[in-house]
Design a protein around this motif. Structure first.
Motif, PDB file in Angstrom:
ATOM      1  N   VAL A  27       0.368   1.098   0.950  1.00 48.51           N
ATOM      2  CA  VAL A  27      -0.380   0.421  -1.006  1.00 48.51           C
ATOM      3  C   VAL A  27      -2.301   0.593   0.057  1.00 48.51           C
ATOM      4  N   GLN A  28      -2.320   1.303  -0.838  1.00 46.02           N
ATOM      5  CA  GLN A  28      -4.041   2.053  -0.753  1.00 46.02           C
ATOM      6  C   GLN A  28      -4.820   1.354  -0.868  1.00 46.02           C
TER       7      GLN A  28
ATOM      8  N   ALA B  24      -5.427  -1.211  -6.593  1.00 47.48           N
ATOM      9  CA  ALA B  24      -3.969  -1.461  -5.522  1.00 47.48           C
ATOM     10  C   ALA B  24      -3.172  -0.086  -5.845  1.00 47.48           C
ATOM     11  N   SER B  25      -3.164   1.188  -5.316  1.00 41.96           N
ATOM     12  CA  SER B  25      -2.210   1.846  -5.474  1.00 41.96           C
ATOM     13  C   SER B  25      -0.608   2.564  -5.626  1.00 41.96           C
ATOM     14  N   ARG B  26       0.202   1.033  -5.555  1.00 42.57           N
ATOM     15  CA  ARG B  26       0.905   0.959  -6.082  1.00 42.57           C
ATOM     16  C   ARG B  26       1.123   0.026  -6.543  1.00 42.57           C
ATOM     17  N   ARG B  27       2.529  -0.752  -7.455  1.00 41.86           N
ATOM     18  CA  ARG B  27       3.085  -1.508  -7.777  1.00 41.86           C
ATOM     19  C   ARG B  27       3.370  -2.602  -6.500  1.00 41.86           C
ATOM     20  N   THR B  28       3.488  -1.864  -5.484  1.00 42.30           N
ATOM     21  CA  THR B  28       4.369  -3.228  -4.749  1.00 42.30           C
ATOM     22  C   THR B  28       3.375  -4.495  -4.640  1.00 42.30           C
ATOM     23  N   ALA B  29       2.213  -3.915  -4.812  1.00 39.84           N
ATOM     24  CA  ALA B  29       1.431  -5.454  -4.475  1.00 39.84           C
ATOM     25  C   ALA B  29       1.266  -6.491  -5.870  1.00 39.84           C
ATOM     26  N   SER B  30       2.026  -5.937  -6.829  1.00 36.05           N
ATOM     27  CA  SER B  30       2.248  -6.689  -8.010  1.00 36.05           C
ATOM     28  C   SER B  30       2.871  -7.833  -7.596  1.00 36.05           C
TER      29      SER B  30
ATOM     30  N   ASN C  87      -1.326  -8.068 -13.470  1.00 36.56           N
ATOM     31  CA  ASN C  87      -0.440  -6.723 -12.286  1.00 36.56           C
ATOM     32  C   ASN C  87      -0.058  -5.661 -13.267  1.00 36.56           C
TER      33      ASN C  87
ATOM     34  N   ASN D 252      -1.876  -2.961 -12.084  1.00 35.91           N
ATOM     35  CA  ASN D 252      -2.239  -3.253  -9.863  1.00 35.91           C
ATOM     36  C   ASN D 252      -4.090  -3.554  -9.799  1.00 35.91           C
TER      37      ASN D 252
ATOM     38  N   TYR E  75      -1.700  -5.399   3.870  1.00 31.70           N
ATOM     39  CA  TYR E  75      -2.586  -3.748   3.492  1.00 31.70           C
ATOM     40  C   TYR E  75      -3.435  -4.920   2.783  1.00 31.70           C
TER      41      TYR E  75
END
Length: 123
Positions: free
Chosen positions: A1-2, A23-29, A73, A76, A112
């Protein structure tokens, strides 16, 4: 994740700024997120944190009633609305994604980190 933080700058005491962290990816959500700050020669301290759903928040005593953390979310993105800024708020502000869905208040609770954005409040 960036993480890409933005929105910092120079403002007079009493003014406002809004920080954003993309955030570069939905993972952060799926994880808690937070804002930390670090002044020269000092440790990195938590400013505010929010759980993954945005339903629970934490604020450092020094910013309660002046700062508001929120997240979108779907986009992101994490935000920090800063009002009634004081010279002692001057610092680099960092956004971070947590290890879990619930937030912690230590730097070790976060995995991150963004690159930071400078906030300078003049008196």
């Amino acid at each position: 994740v960036q993480l890409q933080a933005s929105g910092g700058g120079l403002v007079q005491a009493g003014g406002s700024l809004r920080l954003s962290c993309a955030a570069s990816r939905r993972t952060a959500s799926n994880n808690a997120m937070a804002w930390f700050r670090q002044a020269p020669g000092k440790e990195r301290d938590i400013v505010a944190a929010i759980n993954w759903r945005g339903t629970s928040t934490y604020y450092a005593d020094s910013v309660k009633g002046r700062f508001t953390i929120s997240r979108d979310n779907a986009e992101n993105t994490l935000y920090l609305q800063m009002n009634s800024l004081k010279p002692e708020d001057t610092a680099f502000y960092y956004c971070a994604v947590g290890l879990r869905a619930t937030y912690g208040v230590q730097t070790s609770d976060y995995r991150y980190w963004g690159q930071g954005t400078q906030v300078t409040v003049s008196s």
